[in-house]
Each structure stands twice: as C-alpha cells, then as structure tokens.
Motif scaffolding. Structure first.
Motif, PDB file in Angstrom:
ATOM      1  N   VAL A 237     -17.609   4.339   1.897  1.00  0.00           N
ATOM      2  CA  VAL A 237     -18.195   3.273   2.707  1.00  0.00           C
ATOM      3  C   VAL A 237     -18.709   3.897   4.003  1.00  0.00           C
ATOM      4  O   VAL A 237     -18.179   4.905   4.479  1.00  0.00           O
ATOM      5  CB  VAL A 237     -17.159   2.155   2.999  1.00  0.00           C
ATOM      6  N   GLU A 238     -19.764   3.299   4.568  1.00  0.00           N
ATOM      7  CA  GLU A 238     -20.311   3.779   5.832  1.00  0.00           C
ATOM      8  C   GLU A 238     -20.139   2.682   6.883  1.00  0.00           C
ATOM      9  O   GLU A 238     -20.625   1.566   6.727  1.00  0.00           O
ATOM     10  CB  GLU A 238     -21.791   4.120   5.674  1.00  0.00           C
ATOM     11  N   ILE A 239     -19.394   3.022   7.948  1.00  0.00           N
ATOM     12  CA  ILE A 239     -19.154   2.090   9.042  1.00  0.00           C
ATOM     13  C   ILE A 239     -19.746   2.698  10.304  1.00  0.00           C
ATOM     14  O   ILE A 239     -19.316   3.763  10.752  1.00  0.00           O
ATOM     15  CB  ILE A 239     -17.644   1.831   9.251  1.00  0.00           C
ATOM     16  N   GLU A 240     -20.755   2.029  10.854  1.00  0.00           N
ATOM     17  CA  GLU A 240     -21.437   2.483  12.070  1.00  0.00           C
ATOM     18  C   GLU A 240     -21.801   3.957  11.984  1.00  0.00           C
ATOM     19  O   GLU A 240     -21.428   4.766  12.832  1.00  0.00           O
ATOM     20  CB  GLU A 240     -20.587   2.182  13.304  1.00  0.00           C
ATOM     21  N   SER A 241     -22.507   4.342  10.935  1.00  0.00           N
ATOM     22  CA  SER A 241     -23.008   5.696  10.674  1.00  0.00           C
ATOM     23  C   SER A 241     -21.914   6.725  10.401  1.00  0.00           C
ATOM     24  O   SER A 241     -22.173   7.915  10.421  1.00  0.00           O
ATOM     25  CB  SER A 241     -23.871   6.191  11.852  1.00  0.00           C
ATOM     26  N   ILE A 242     -20.688   6.285  10.194  1.00  0.00           N
ATOM     27  CA  ILE A 242     -19.601   7.196   9.840  1.00  0.00           C
ATOM     28  C   ILE A 242     -19.223   6.927   8.388  1.00  0.00           C
ATOM     29  O   ILE A 242     -18.788   5.833   8.046  1.00  0.00           O
ATOM     30  CB  ILE A 242     -18.372   6.999  10.756  1.00  0.00           C
ATOM     31  N   SER A 243     -19.415   7.952   7.539  1.00  0.00           N
ATOM     32  CA  SER A 243     -19.071   7.818   6.125  1.00  0.00           C
ATOM     33  C   SER A 243     -17.590   8.126   5.932  1.00  0.00           C
ATOM     34  O   SER A 243     -17.084   9.123   6.435  1.00  0.00           O
ATOM     35  CB  SER A 243     -19.920   8.770   5.284  1.00  0.00           C
ATOM     36  N   THR A 244     -16.912   7.265   5.210  1.00  0.00           N
ATOM     37  CA  THR A 244     -15.471   7.387   5.014  1.00  0.00           C
ATOM     38  C   THR A 244     -15.126   7.182   3.556  1.00  0.00           C
ATOM     39  O   THR A 244     -15.688   6.311   2.895  1.00  0.00           O
ATOM     40  CB  THR A 244     -14.724   6.316   5.850  1.00  0.00           C
ATOM     41  N   ASP A 245     -14.204   8.004   3.060  1.00  0.00           N
ATOM     42  CA  ASP A 245     -13.649   7.778   1.725  1.00  0.00           C
ATOM     43  C   ASP A 245     -12.566   6.723   1.846  1.00  0.00           C
ATOM     44  O   ASP A 245     -11.689   6.827   2.696  1.00  0.00           O
ATOM     45  CB  ASP A 245     -13.009   9.049   1.162  1.00  0.00           C
ATOM     46  N   ILE A 246     -12.639   5.735   1.007  1.00  0.00           N
ATOM     47  CA  ILE A 246     -11.601   4.705   0.978  1.00  0.00           C
ATOM     48  C   ILE A 246     -10.869   4.810  -0.354  1.00  0.00           C
ATOM     49  O   ILE A 246     -11.492   4.735  -1.410  1.00  0.00           O
ATOM     50  CB  ILE A 246     -12.192   3.295   1.157  1.00  0.00           C
ATOM     51  N   LYS A 247      -9.586   4.997  -0.274  1.00  0.00           N
ATOM     52  CA  LYS A 247      -8.744   5.020  -1.467  1.00  0.00           C
ATOM     53  C   LYS A 247      -7.697   3.935  -1.300  1.00  0.00           C
ATOM     54  O   LYS A 247      -6.839   4.028  -0.435  1.00  0.00           O
ATOM     55  CB  LYS A 247      -8.080   6.385  -1.639  1.00  0.00           C
ATOM     56  N   LEU A 248      -7.820   2.916  -2.108  1.00  0.00           N
ATOM     57  CA  LEU A 248      -6.869   1.812  -2.060  1.00  0.00           C
ATOM     58  C   LEU A 248      -5.892   1.991  -3.217  1.00  0.00           C
ATOM     59  O   LEU A 248      -6.236   1.769  -4.372  1.00  0.00           O
ATOM     60  CB  LEU A 248      -7.600   0.469  -2.168  1.00  0.00           C
ATOM     61  N   ASN A 249      -4.688   2.445  -2.894  1.00  0.00           N
ATOM     62  CA  ASN A 249      -3.621   2.619  -3.877  1.00  0.00           C
ATOM     63  C   ASN A 249      -2.465   1.736  -3.437  1.00  0.00           C
ATOM     64  O   ASN A 249      -2.032   1.805  -2.289  1.00  0.00           O
ATOM     65  CB  ASN A 249      -3.153   4.065  -3.940  1.00  0.00           C
ATOM     66  N   TYR A 250      -1.959   0.928  -4.354  1.00  0.00           N
ATOM     67  CA  TYR A 250      -0.854   0.062  -3.982  1.00  0.00           C
ATOM     68  C   TYR A 250      -0.010  -0.323  -5.182  1.00  0.00           C
ATOM     69  O   TYR A 250      -0.460  -0.267  -6.328  1.00  0.00           O
ATOM     70  CB  TYR A 250      -1.333  -1.184  -3.233  1.00  0.00           C
TER      71      TYR A 250
ATOM     72  N   PRO B 163       0.837  -1.204   0.000  1.00  0.00           N
ATOM     73  CA  PRO B 163       0.000   0.000   0.000  1.00  0.00           C
ATOM     74  C   PRO B 163       0.873   1.257   0.000  1.00  0.00           C
ATOM     75  O   PRO B 163       1.896   1.325   0.683  1.00  0.00           O
ATOM     76  CB  PRO B 163      -0.794  -0.105   1.298  1.00  0.00           C
ATOM     77  N   THR B 164       0.454   2.260  -0.769  1.00  0.00           N
ATOM     78  CA  THR B 164       1.203   3.517  -0.831  1.00  0.00           C
ATOM     79  C   THR B 164       0.639   4.561   0.127  1.00  0.00           C
ATOM     80  O   THR B 164       1.223   5.624   0.292  1.00  0.00           O
ATOM     81  CB  THR B 164       1.210   4.090  -2.260  1.00  0.00           C
ATOM     82  N   SER B 165      -0.519   4.276   0.752  1.00  0.00           N
ATOM     83  CA  SER B 165      -1.121   5.184   1.725  1.00  0.00           C
ATOM     84  C   SER B 165      -2.093   4.401   2.593  1.00  0.00           C
ATOM     85  O   SER B 165      -2.368   3.229   2.333  1.00  0.00           O
ATOM     86  CB  SER B 165      -1.854   6.329   1.009  1.00  0.00           C
TER      87      SER B 165
END
Length: 192
Positions: A168-181, A36-38
């Motif tokens: 993605v929303e985890i337990e009512s918390i919306s999060t940006d997921i950026k998978l760079n590798y 992963p780069t980040s």
C-alpha cells in the motif's frame, strides 16, 4: 398415457434426488475475536473483531467445500505518522473442510484449509488518510469442534490462523502490509 408415465418417472427421480440431497448443504454465521500476531506495516495492531458468513456443500459424508464472505476490523497506531488508524479486512473465503464424528456423541472434530481473496482499507481516525490495498490472495487454516445441539443445528467453536500480504502507498510512502492473526469464533451452522 405415455406423457403421464414420463412425468411420473421424472417426479420420482426428483423426489429421490431431493431425499438423497438432504443435509448436503449448510450455512454458517461465525462472529469472532481476532488477535494480531505481528504489526501491520508500521501500525501496532490491537485485538479486533469480525464475522463471516459461509455456505458449504458435502461432497462426501466427512468432506465439504465452502465459500463465504467476511469482515474483520482492527484499530492501531502508526509510529511514522503519529496517528491512530482503523483498518478493515473484507472479502471472500473458500476451501475444504473435514468433519469427523467422535464416537457416537454429538461432537465432531473439524479441520479446514483454504484461500482468502481480501482487501484492506486503512483510514486514520482524524479522517485525513484513507487508502485501499485492492484485492489479493492469502490463506487460512482452522481447527475446532462441532457440537450438534439440535437436529440440523450445531455450534462450531474454532481457532483460525489467517495470513494476507499486500502493498500500500500512504502519502508517497510504499509499505508492505502483512496481516497475520489468530481468530477465535463460535459459529452457528444449519444443515439442510
């Protein structure tokens, strides 16, 4: 008599097409390590692993189109939830590949670019959080070497950069997921 001449003509056409079509297709299996780069959202991602199975068709002697399916897995810890997570990226890949032989040797340069249509599944190691991002588009580029060690068989060590961004929303918390590798893998390819 006319019918047998017609069938003979079709048989000759099929045989000539089959002979021309030799080694236009290839199948490749590539296991690899992923770096992963980040971070992925709030998750501090660790080195992962995975594999990909692709098929390709040569449109021209040095130019192919490919499509495949792959699975990549990572582990990491989330600072907001104080939990360890396992996440999997699975889905489809497709694009273009260029292979140019190096002189008269068994080695060739390989470069490819394409799209990915993947989803990310996150699961806490405790088992109380499990979410799926749904499918989304990303992209990838790769470069490497092709070594033909036997007729129609080759090894393809390659470096690849992949990028996929989704929400993605985890337990009512919306999060940006950026998978760079960056992925390093050695593929085994069979031409037919």
């Amino acid at each position: 008599m006319k019918k047998s001449g017609f069938l003979l003509a079709i048989a000759i056409l099929l045989v000539s097409f089959t002979l021309q079509a030799q080694e236009k297709w290839s199948v490749e299996f590539r296991p690899g390590l992923n770096f992963p780069t980040s971070d992925v959202g709030n998750i501090d991602a660790e080195i992962g692993y995975g594999f990909e199975l692709t098929g390709a068709y040569k449109l021209m002697p040095h130019f192919s189109v490919y499509a495949g399916w792959g699975l990549n897995q990572f582990k990491g810890s989330d600072s907001n939830f104080n939990e360890d997570f396992t996440f999997e990226e699975t889905g489809y890949t497709f694009g273009f590949e260029i292979i140019r032989q190096i002189g008269t040797s068994a080695f060739s340069y390989v470069g490819s670019t394409g799209a990915i249509y993947n989803h990310i599944k996150l699961e806490s190691n405790a088992g109380d959080i499990s979410v799926d991002t749904g499918y989304g588009f990303g992209w990838q580029v790769a470069a490497g070497v092709n070594y033909e060690f036997a007729p129609n068989l080759s090894l393809k060590p390659m470096l690849r950069y992949r990028s996929l961004a989704t929400d993605v929303e985890i337990e009512s918390i919306s999060t940006d997921i950026k998978l760079n590798y960056i992925s390093f893998g050695i593929g085994l390819a069979w031409d037919f």
